[in-house]
Design an enzyme around this catalytic site. Structure first.
Site, short mmCIF file in Angstrom:
data_model
loop_
_atom_site.label_atom_id
_atom_site.label_comp_id
_atom_site.label_asym_id
_atom_site.label_seq_id
_atom_site.Cartn_x
_atom_site.Cartn_y
_atom_site.Cartn_z
N SER A 89 -23.99 43.66 52.89
CA SER A 89 -23.88 42.37 52.07
C SER A 89 -24.13 42.52 50.50
O SER A 89 -23.91 41.47 50.12
CB SER A 89 -25.24 41.48 52.57
OG SER A 89 -25.29 41.25 54.02
N HIS A 143 -38.72 30.61 59.56
CA HIS A 143 -39.12 30.60 61.13
C HIS A 143 -40.63 31.14 60.96
O HIS A 143 -40.95 31.95 60.15
CB HIS A 143 -38.50 31.30 61.97
CG HIS A 143 -39.00 31.53 63.15
ND1 HIS A 143 -39.41 30.26 64.08
CD2 HIS A 143 -38.96 32.59 64.28
CE1 HIS A 143 -39.74 30.79 65.19
NE2 HIS A 143 -39.32 32.16 65.29
N GLY A 188 -26.95 28.74 59.76
CA GLY A 188 -26.49 28.44 57.98
C GLY A 188 -25.09 27.91 57.90
O GLY A 188 -25.00 27.46 56.79
N ASP A 227 -37.03 38.69 62.71
CA ASP A 227 -38.26 38.97 62.72
C ASP A 227 -38.68 39.99 62.94
O ASP A 227 -39.71 40.48 62.67
CB ASP A 227 -38.42 37.91 64.23
CG ASP A 227 -38.40 36.33 63.93
OD1 ASP A 227 -38.71 35.98 62.77
OD2 ASP A 227 -38.12 35.81 65.05
N GLN A 258 -28.63 32.32 57.68
CA GLN A 258 -29.48 31.43 56.45
C GLN A 258 -29.68 31.81 55.27
O GLN A 258 -29.47 30.87 54.22
CB GLN A 258 -31.03 31.31 57.31
CG GLN A 258 -30.96 30.42 58.42
CD GLN A 258 -30.78 29.12 58.37
OE1 GLN A 258 -30.92 28.41 57.26
NE2 GLN A 258 -30.22 28.21 59.56
N GLU A 289 -35.87 27.86 73.08
CA GLU A 289 -34.82 28.91 73.25
C GLU A 289 -35.01 29.52 74.65
O GLU A 289 -33.85 29.76 75.27
CB GLU A 289 -35.07 29.79 72.10
CG GLU A 289 -34.92 29.66 70.77
CD GLU A 289 -35.45 30.81 69.59
OE1 GLU A 289 -35.12 30.78 68.72
OE2 GLU A 289 -36.17 31.69 70.08
#
Length: 341
Positions: free
Chosen positions: A54, A109, A135, A84, A29, A196
């Protein structure tokens, strides 16, 4: 009662002009939001921990990259695009000390806010912008001049501009091209977890494995069981995705339709619905969240054991062999893969 839906005319990108937007994390995302916002003409920076893999990826895409704390200091709107389980420690260490009145915290979220693994100060806006797609789809749809529908929610609004910021962000990532639906943190979090667990991931994978096992245990070949219980599932889901359940039934044979409507309710019966309700109760009460927090704090022991057990299932070896015979299918390796941050 139907939810309120906003379109591009309801969203003003100028709300974010002149502001610095920080995206913490550059995974699925994070990278999509950052690139789409940047190409919408907004000032976006990236926040990553020292040593993150990254960092060179984000720099190669033309972003200024800072450590997480510095990115929070510099930004007016901060997107927490971090898993999370990692959010609470990153929040305490890098985000909380650098939040000042007037800033906006944005989530994709609601888990951390709804279940209070993070408790933000009262003097910052807290909002959600959650595209209803992964994403790479959010990114691809944007580059094609389209968009993925997005949810927005406001949890705190001391600046009296939280909703305008959420709508502007949704427009910046392309969501308003498709439609922006207003919800709240509680509804998004609880319905997301329920889907989920009982349908999308947990329900579907358990149903596929059980069907495969029944056929193999009855003496049928694992190859036939794989095709009938897993491979062809995509065809049915695609039809439902495009035209609903009735649309799917229109496209399959009369025999398949009769089996669907006469046998399906005997498999997914009242007892299954009862257990679904129990799962929803565990989500609503916070029991699932508490157990999940306990699991990751304990080092993911049960989590890793259950994943390993699933990877050893016969359906995985059968599927790998059969997918190798399908040159048209995009192959994905998950060996050593992890969520980027």
């Amino acid at each position: 009662m139907p939810a309120k839906v906003y379109s591009e005319k309801d969203c003003n990108l100028n709300v974010l002009k002149g502001k610095t937007l920080a995206v913490l994390g550059f995974g699925s995302q994070g990278h999509a939001h950052a690139l789409n916002l940047k190409e919408s003409g907004l000032n976006v920076i990236i926040g990553l921990y020292d040593g993150s893999k990254s960092i060179p990826v984000a720099k190669e895409k033309g972003f200024k990259v800072y450590n997480t704390a510095e990115a929070v200091r510099r930004a007016d709107v901060i997107m927490v695009a971090i898993p999370d389980t990692k959010q609470p420690s990153v929040y305490e260490r890098d985000i909380k000390p650098n939040l000042t009145a007037g800033k906006t915290l944005l989530f994709s979220h609601g888990f951390a806010i709804h279940f209070k693994t993070i408790t933000p100060p009262k003097n910052v806006n807290v909002i959600m912008v959650a595209p209803k797609g992964p994403g790479h789809i959010v990114r691809r749809q944007y580059t094609e001049g389209k968009g993925v529908p997005a949810l927005i929610a406001v949890y705190q609004n001391p600046g009296k501009d939280a909703k305008k910021i959420a709508l502007a962000w949704a427009k910046g990532i392309g969501g308003a091209r498709a439609g922006v639906i207003e919800t709240n943190f509680k509804e998004e979090t609880e319905t997301d977890l329920f889907g989920e667990q009982t349908v999308l991931c947990g329900g579907a994978s358990a149903l596929v494995q059980a069907g495969f096992e029944v056929l193999v245990e009855a003496g049928y070949s694992p190859e036939m069981a794989y095709f009938e219980c897993l491979h062809e599932l995509k065809l049915i889901v695609d039809l439902m995705n495009e035209a609903g359940i009735s649309g799917m039934r229109f496209s399959v044979s009369e025999t398949a339709k009769w089996g669907d409507i006469s046998v399906g309710p005997k498999i997914i019966d009242a007892s299954v619905k009862k257990r679904m309700k129990a799962a929803l109760t565990d989500i609503q009460s916070g029991k699932f969240a508490r157990n999940w927090v306990k699991e990751y704090k304990g080092g993911y022991k049960k989590y890793n054991a259950l994943l390993k057990k699933g990877e050893a299932h016969q359906i995985e070896k059968t599927g790998a062999r059969l997918r190798a015979m399908m040159p048209w299918m995009k192959k994905r390796s998950t060996k050593g893969a992890q969520a980027a941050y």
